[in-house]
Enzyme design. Structure first.
Site, PDB file in Angstrom:
ATOM      1  N   VAL A  59      49.884 -30.252 -37.237  1.00 19.42           N
ATOM      2  CA  VAL A  59      50.447 -30.572 -38.620  1.00 19.42           C
ATOM      3  C   VAL A  59      52.084 -29.849 -38.920  1.00 19.42           C
ATOM      4  CG1 VAL A  59      49.301 -30.589 -40.904  1.00 19.42           C
ATOM      5  CG2 VAL A  59      48.034 -31.566 -39.315  1.00 19.42           C
ATOM      6  N   CYS A  60      51.751 -28.281 -38.685  1.00 15.00           N
ATOM      7  CA  CYS A  60      52.889 -27.338 -39.230  1.00 15.00           C
ATOM      8  C   CYS A  60      54.484 -28.086 -38.591  1.00 15.00           C
ATOM      9  CB  CYS A  60      53.030 -26.513 -39.212  1.00 15.00           C
ATOM     10  SG  CYS A  60      51.086 -25.757 -39.587  1.00 15.00           S
ATOM     11  N   SER A  61      54.379 -28.651 -37.145  1.00 16.59           N
ATOM     12  CA  SER A  61      55.128 -29.085 -36.303  1.00 16.59           C
ATOM     13  C   SER A  61      56.337 -30.405 -36.974  1.00 16.59           C
ATOM     14  CB  SER A  61      55.206 -29.130 -35.257  1.00 16.59           C
ATOM     15  OG  SER A  61      56.043 -29.958 -34.409  1.00 16.59           O
ATOM     16  N   THR A  64      57.562 -29.723 -40.710  1.00 19.43           N
ATOM     17  CA  THR A  64      58.566 -28.726 -40.619  1.00 19.43           C
ATOM     18  C   THR A  64      59.709 -30.081 -40.100  1.00 19.43           C
ATOM     19  OG1 THR A  64      57.737 -27.248 -40.307  1.00 19.43           O
ATOM     20  CG2 THR A  64      59.839 -26.670 -39.809  1.00 19.43           C
TER      21      THR A  64
END
EC number: 1.11.1.24
Length: 166
Positions: A59-61, A64
């Site tokens: 999810v972070c990838s 971003t």
């Protein structure tokens, strides 16, 4: 404080919960070349601050990458992604993923951003997923503390909020 969970388990956020209308606290983090960076380095600019626990997780990838894709459409908005990842890991991840339109910044050394923005997860020493839009006078105009850290933020609301700010 915001009620936040990580994989459905409640976590404790350290620091002060912020809201729209608050002055954005100054903070010190590290750039990918290990130089200290603060909110003052973006003085006079509109900022969208995307906060992720670890940049190279799913999810972070995606978060971003999404803000990197949207950066051009935001005009005068400067996009920052802040995590507890080491600057070296951020640099490597950005190079592998073609991230060039936003600044990745590391809070790993002092957790200064995490504490001042109320997003430091006590139990994990990670930052809780959140979004802050800060106007050119360093007033917070939009905040989202994502209630389940493993969920996506509301991209549309954040982008809409950033697009309205001067």
């Amino acid at each position: 404080m915001a009620n936040v969970t990580f994989h459905q388990d409640p976590v404790t956020l350290l620091g002060t919960e912020l809201k729209a209308g608050d002055d954005a606290p100054n903070f010190t983090v590290l750039s990918n070349d290990l130089k200290e960076v603060s909110l003052d380095d973006y003085k006079g600019k509109v900022k969208l601050i995307s906060v992720v626990p670890s940049i190279d997780t799913g999810v972070c990838s995606e978060q971003t990458k999404r803000f990197n894709e949207e950066a051009d459409k935001l005009g005068n908005v400067h996009v920052l992604t802040i995590s507890m990842d080491l600057p070296f890991a951020q640099t490597r991840w950005c190079a592998a993923n073609g991230i060039k339109k936003l600044d990745t910044l590391s809070d790993h050394r002092d957790a200064d951003f995490g504490e001042k923005y109320g997003v430091l997860i006590k139990e994990l020493r990670l930052l809780s997923r959140s979004i802050f839009v800060v106007d050119s006078n360093d007033k917070i105009t939009y905040v989202e503390y994502v209630s389940e850290v493993t969920n996506h933020p509301d991209y549309e609301k954040a982008l809409e909020a950033a697009g309205k700010v001067e």
